[in-house]
Design an enzyme around this catalytic site. Structure first.
Site, PDB file in Angstrom:
ATOM      1  N   HIS A  34     -69.128 -63.840  81.753  1.00 47.54           N
ATOM      2  CA  HIS A  34     -69.261 -62.636  82.571  1.00 47.54           C
ATOM      3  C   HIS A  34     -70.066 -61.598  81.795  1.00 47.54           C
ATOM      4  CE1 HIS A  34     -65.591 -63.559  85.126  1.00 47.54           C
ATOM      5  NE2 HIS A  34     -65.249 -64.225  84.042  1.00 47.54           N
ATOM      6  N   GLU A 116     -66.158 -62.009  78.581  1.00 42.96           N
ATOM      7  CA  GLU A 116     -67.075 -60.945  78.988  1.00 42.96           C
ATOM      8  C   GLU A 116     -68.035 -60.638  77.848  1.00 42.96           C
ATOM      9  OE1 GLU A 116     -67.209 -59.233  81.868  1.00 42.96           O
ATOM     10  OE2 GLU A 116     -65.255 -59.553  82.826  1.00 42.96           O
ATOM     11  N   HIS A 154     -70.118 -66.388  86.040  1.00 45.71           N
ATOM     12  CA  HIS A 154     -69.317 -65.856  87.137  1.00 45.71           C
ATOM     13  C   HIS A 154     -70.077 -65.990  88.459  1.00 45.71           C
ATOM     14  CE1 HIS A 154     -66.599 -62.231  88.453  1.00 45.71           C
ATOM     15  NE2 HIS A 154     -66.142 -63.374  88.916  1.00 45.71           N
ATOM     16  N   ASP A 164     -73.180 -61.827  87.657  1.00 49.63           N
ATOM     17  CA  ASP A 164     -73.164 -61.917  86.193  1.00 49.63           C
ATOM     18  C   ASP A 164     -72.970 -63.349  85.693  1.00 49.63           C
ATOM     19  OD1 ASP A 164     -70.496 -61.440  87.347  1.00 49.63           O
ATOM     20  OD2 ASP A 164     -69.741 -61.293  85.310  1.00 49.63           O
TER      21      ASP A 164
END
EC number: 3.5.1.28
Length: 187
Positions: A34, A116, A154, A164
Site C-alpha cells: 500500500h 504501507e 492494493h 496504491d
C-alpha cells in the site's frame, strides 16, 4: 529482523487496537503493498500512527475530518527514511484491505499481510524503502513461504476503489531485491 511473537525485532512498535484474529488455521499467504501519506502528499508527521491507533484529531487538518471515523491498520509502515513501524503482529489480522479479492479469494485481510509505504501513487519511493521492504519480505517468506509467489498491490485486490501503490512503485526492482537477497542468504 526475525519476528518476536509476530513482531519484527527492529521495528518501532506502535500497537493498534484495529485488528483481530485470523480465521482458524489461516496463515498469511499474500503480501499487499500500500501507500499512505497524511495529510495527502505530506511526509514525516505523526498522523499515520494516529490514524492506525484511532487517535487522529479530526480538527488538525480538513482531510482528517473525512477519515477520523475509520478503524483501519496495517501490519507495518515503512517511512521515507526506511524506518519500520509495526502496528499489528503478523499472525493477527490487520484491517488494511477492505472489501477485496485476490485470485478469486475474498476477504484478503484473512490471509494477507499489509505493508504501507509512506508515499503517493506518483512520487518515486526511496531506496531505503525498497531495501527495507525487501528485507521485511524475506523475513516474512521465511515464516510464510506462500508469500514468495503472492505479492501484489492494493490496487490489484480492490481495483474499483484503490490505486496504491501506484505507477511510482517499481515492481521489477522490488522483486529483484527480494530474489537477490534470498539468493545471497542461500549461498
Amino acid at each position: 529482523m526475525l519476528p518476536d511473537k509476530g513482531w519484527l525485532v527492529e521495528a518501532r512498535r506502535v500497537p493498534s487496537p484495529h485488528y483481530d484474529c485470523r480465521p482458524d488455521d489461516e496463515k498469511p499467504s499474500l503480501l499487499v503493498v500500500h501507500n499512505i501519506s497524511l495529510p495527502p502528499g505530506e511526509f514525516g508527521g505523526p498522523w499515520i500512527d494516529a490514524l492506525f491507533t484511532g487517535t487522529i484529531d479530526p480538527d488538525a487538518h480538513p482531510f482528517f475530518a473525512e477519515i477520523a471515523h475509520l478503524r483501519v491498520s496495517a501490519h507495518c509502515l515503512i517511512r521515507r527514511d526506511g524506518e519500520i513501524v509495526q502496528y499489528v503482529p503478523f499472525d493477527k489480522r490487520a484491517w488494511h484491505a477492505g472489501v477485496s479479492n485476490y485470485q478469486g479469494r475474498e476477504r484478503c485481510n484473512d490471509f494477507s499481510i499489509g505493508i504501507e509505504l509512506e508515499g503517493t501513487d506518483t512520487l518515486a519511493y526511496t531506496d531505503a524503502q525498497y531495501q527495507q521492504l525487501a528485507a521485511v519480505t524475506r523475513t516474512l517468506i521465511a515464516s510464510y513461504p506462500a508469500i514468495a509467489d503472492n505479492m501484489t498491490g492494493h490496487c490489484n485486490i480492490t481495483p474499483d476503489r484503490k490505486t496504491d501503490p501506484g505507477p511510482a512503485f517499481d515492481w521489477p526492482r522490488f522483486r529483484a531485491l527480494v530474489a537477490l537477497s534470498s539468493h545471497k542468504e542461500m549461498t
